[in-house]
Design an enzyme around this catalytic site. Structure first.
Site, short mmCIF file in Angstrom:
data_model
loop_
_atom_site.label_atom_id
_atom_site.label_comp_id
_atom_site.label_asym_id
_atom_site.label_seq_id
_atom_site.Cartn_x
_atom_site.Cartn_y
_atom_site.Cartn_z
N GLN B 266 1.57 -35.60 9.73
CA GLN B 266 2.92 -35.02 9.71
C GLN B 266 3.24 -34.49 8.32
OE1 GLN B 266 5.68 -33.60 11.87
NE2 GLN B 266 4.17 -34.94 12.74
N HIS B 269 2.17 -30.94 6.66
CA HIS B 269 2.78 -29.65 7.02
C HIS B 269 3.41 -28.99 5.79
CE1 HIS B 269 2.24 -29.09 11.27
NE2 HIS B 269 2.50 -30.37 11.48
N GLU B 334 11.98 -36.12 16.15
CA GLU B 334 11.24 -35.06 16.84
C GLU B 334 10.03 -35.67 17.56
OE1 GLU B 334 9.27 -32.41 14.18
OE2 GLU B 334 8.85 -30.91 15.71
N HIS B 335 9.20 -36.39 16.80
CA HIS B 335 8.04 -37.08 17.36
C HIS B 335 8.24 -38.59 17.23
CE1 HIS B 335 6.32 -33.26 15.62
NE2 HIS B 335 5.86 -33.16 16.84
N ASP B 368 0.26 -31.94 19.50
CA ASP B 368 0.38 -30.68 18.75
C ASP B 368 -0.48 -29.58 19.36
OD1 ASP B 368 2.08 -31.74 16.92
OD2 ASP B 368 0.58 -32.10 15.37
N HIS B 427 45.27 -13.52 40.66
CA HIS B 427 44.30 -14.47 41.19
C HIS B 427 44.80 -15.04 42.51
CE1 HIS B 427 42.51 -14.35 37.18
NE2 HIS B 427 41.58 -15.20 37.53
#
Lengths: 437, 437
Positions: B266, B269, B334-335, B368, B427
């Site tokens: 991770q 990145h 996220e993960h 991934d 209406h």
């Protein structure tokens, strides 16, 4: 090509300048100018920094409400129930019926969790979970619509959201009992009588009294829309709505007077609302125009309707039903009324529309209140890529992956090759750790 | 309370200042400053006004590509197929397998149209339609990831989108054959070698050569993100992604070396990426730290990993598994790697996470690349309200309503009461037209 009418433009799709004319007619951009942007940014930072104090201050300034504590701007379920009992029997009954139908329809939208297991024991799936807490913005003053409360709250309730917080400004302290009754019926947990960008800020960031929510939905003025756009990411938001619009396709089977009133019901929202009718029969178009001109003076909101029809309305003559379909998909209308004898036959060809009202008896207004589907719909052509507000907007998904030892070996080999192709060697080695040696 | 380590912070959830420390650790705001905003606004207006000419000009300026026509910045399917045949057999095989698995998983996500008919013949339903055309942004240069092409394109293809347009900047004209091969496998229709805010503008507004799309997806730098936010409404966009993050929960069953590499995968990145591990056993945390320090010098991307771990990483000691669950739902990662013996037992309690990786063998990196679920996931806590990218992002829904004469009468009475309660008399009258007299 535009035959000038006092009341509404008449266009012909076969004119050479039709494309241009249609683009002009449809053009809409909800621009927040630099000044609105700056004012909203200021309000957001103030509420973020000073919480309740800032909320009380802004509510005093903008809604002329002088209070000393947020408790004076808070209504619990008991107060909502009071409103529910205070309205007329007819209204209570209508609210109940509408809520029940909206609930029944939205029950069909619930996505479900799923998973499957592969031969080597690897499990893949998706888990659906409701949001924890949602904020619903309800405009105050003239545009305070109980139907809007039902349409925004019921799907959240069906989705399983535990805590549904509503904000509604009450300028000069005037409460709308119908709106509060609708909140009760729909399942709102509590109401804060605040509005504007300050209410959006409170929901997005939380204050001492207003809890931070996970998503904000509901319509509002330019300050509200600008604030929602600014907090997007911090919280979820629904779409930013433009003016309401209807596209009516008529083969002449529906009485012209009914069609005129359907157009009026869209136009009466505000001067920017858009009402367009398309047909392939000149005589029928003449008839509809005649109805419009005859009925217009009988309308309570004549001035608004007239302004809307003049500025943004049109009666469009096409050559054929096929050309009408092309027009539908180009416009991607919020509301599409297929006022034709065989609406079923059209469905396959309609690619873009928020809601489709089929046949003579299906007035668009039934969808506004009580048919069941949501009346929060994509406007300004965004039906090309957006959906009606629904249960799916109040739930989210998590992917599930559980590899067996076998699966980790098989997948790890693929991952390793791809990771090395991307020069991500920690990725590759994490996969390789799980390979069978 | 923070035990300073050279490498990664160690926190204890029972410290009095833990909440504060965690907030600081998680804090992330992707701010586009005023200058970026202004530059993006200028680029958007230029491309909108001058189309291809502006695109060619910006591509010359930013990517140092001197071309005289957009045809030189366009790649068709034939060129993509060439790339597919040019890469190594291993890579082609890995791409094929990954694409096939991603496709198989996403097939499960397809929502279906539905309708039901009530006793009086009134039909209600919802029709699902794919978007017509989608634009996929793929970053160029160092961060050009073929896996990202697969993850963004395959769901659109499964959704039934006819025309999938990809844009990828090629600074100095350098093409990435793996990226083009992935585009071929995934089903991209054509590629424009443009990038930045100018590519987003071209997709949103259309130019002479680049067709206007209905939705833009894919990651990009701050200019791309700012441009996407600005065109939102004109077209659909996916979420604006923050830095990637992982939260690993470990009961000690997974080897510490594996866990360290999962954290590295991770962290590699970029420096803003976030890797956090949570456990309730001090000895185990010591072990993981030892692995981290021992393995770090062996990593190609040591400098990036070290910076990421130092700046945003943490090893967190909790009192119990129950406290770990609380932390998961607070972080909404996220993960989420549930590196525990019985991950199933945890699932019900996990409310917020983009993707959940269950058990010792399920390295996050498998997700991934090739497990099947999407790797485009909600970051920075937005898993509270957002879902992984999916087939549902490339389809939209239209409500269907067809009232029988009976139904129009029944619903019209309810609509009339509610419309009059909102002072919308057009209406009310549109509904009343369809009542049985």
């Amino acid at each position: 090509m535009t035959q000038a009418s006092q009341t509404i433009a008449r266009l012909s799709a076969s004119s050479v300048d039709f494309d241009q004319a249609l683009d002009t007619l449809l053009a809409w951009e909800g621009v927040s100018d630099r000044e609105v942007q700056t004012r909203v940014d200021d309000i957001l930072s103030e509420v973020r920094a000073r919480g309740d104090d800032a909320l009380i201050e802004f509510t005093g300034r903008f809604d002329r409400l002088s209070v000393s504590a947020m408790s004076e701007l808070t209504l619990g379920r008991a107060r909502l129930e009071e409103a529910y009992h205070a309205i007329s029997d007819d209204q209570r009954d209508a609210l109940d019926q509408a809520a029940e139908r909206i609930r029944a329809y939205h029950e069909h939208q619930k996505p479900t969790s799923w998973q499957y297991t592969e031969a080597d024991g690897t499990m893949l799936g998706q888990k659906v979970t409701p949001l924890d807490r949602v904020g619903v913005y309800v405009p105050g003053g003239k545009a305070a619509y109980p139907s809007s409360v039902l349409m925004n709250v019921v799907p959240a309730h069906v989705a399983g959201v535990d805590d549904i917080v509503m904000v509604v400004p009450t300028p000069d302290g005037v409460l709308n009992e119908l709106v509060l009754a609708a909140a009760f019926v729909a399942g709102v947990t509590r109401v804060f009588t605040i509005g504007g960008a300050q209410a959006v800020a409170a929901l997005a960031y939380g204050t001492e009294s207003v809890p931070r929510v996970d998503k904000i939905v509901g319509p509002g003025n330019i300050y509200v829309a600008t604030a929602k756009r600014a907090v997007f990411g911090q919280v979820g938001i629904d779409m930013i709505a433009g003016p309401s619009e209807i596209l009516v396709i008529s083969d002449g089977t529906t009485p012209a007077d009914w069609l005129a009133m359907d157009l009026f019901s869209q136009a009466e929202h505000d001067e920017d609302a858009q009402a367009i009718l398309v047909a392939w029969d000149d005589a029928h178009l003449d008839e509809v125009l005649e109805s419009i001109e005859r009925l217009l003076p009988t309308m309570e909101r004549e001035a608004i309707i007239r302004a809307s029809l003049e500025k943004r309305g049109a009666l469009i003559r096409v050559e054929s039903a096929a050309e009408a379909v092309t027009l539908i998909n180009r416009i991607a209308p919020e509301h599409l009324e297929l006022s034709v004898a065989q609406p079923d036959a059209w469905l396959d060809q309609v690619r873009h529309a928020g809601a489709i009202f089929m046949g003579t008896y299906t007035a668009e207004v039934l969808g506004d209140y009580c048919a069941g589907p949501n009346h929060v719909l994509p406007t300004s052509g965004t039906a090309r890529f957006s959906s009606p507000l629904g249960v799916y907007d109040f739930q989210k998904r998590s992917s599930l992956i559980q590899c067996s030892a076998e699966g980790a070996d098989r997948l790890g080999r693929v991952a390793s090759v791809l990771a090395r192709g991307e020069s991500l060697t920690a990725h590759a080695r994490a996969a390789e750790n799980r390979l069978k040696s």
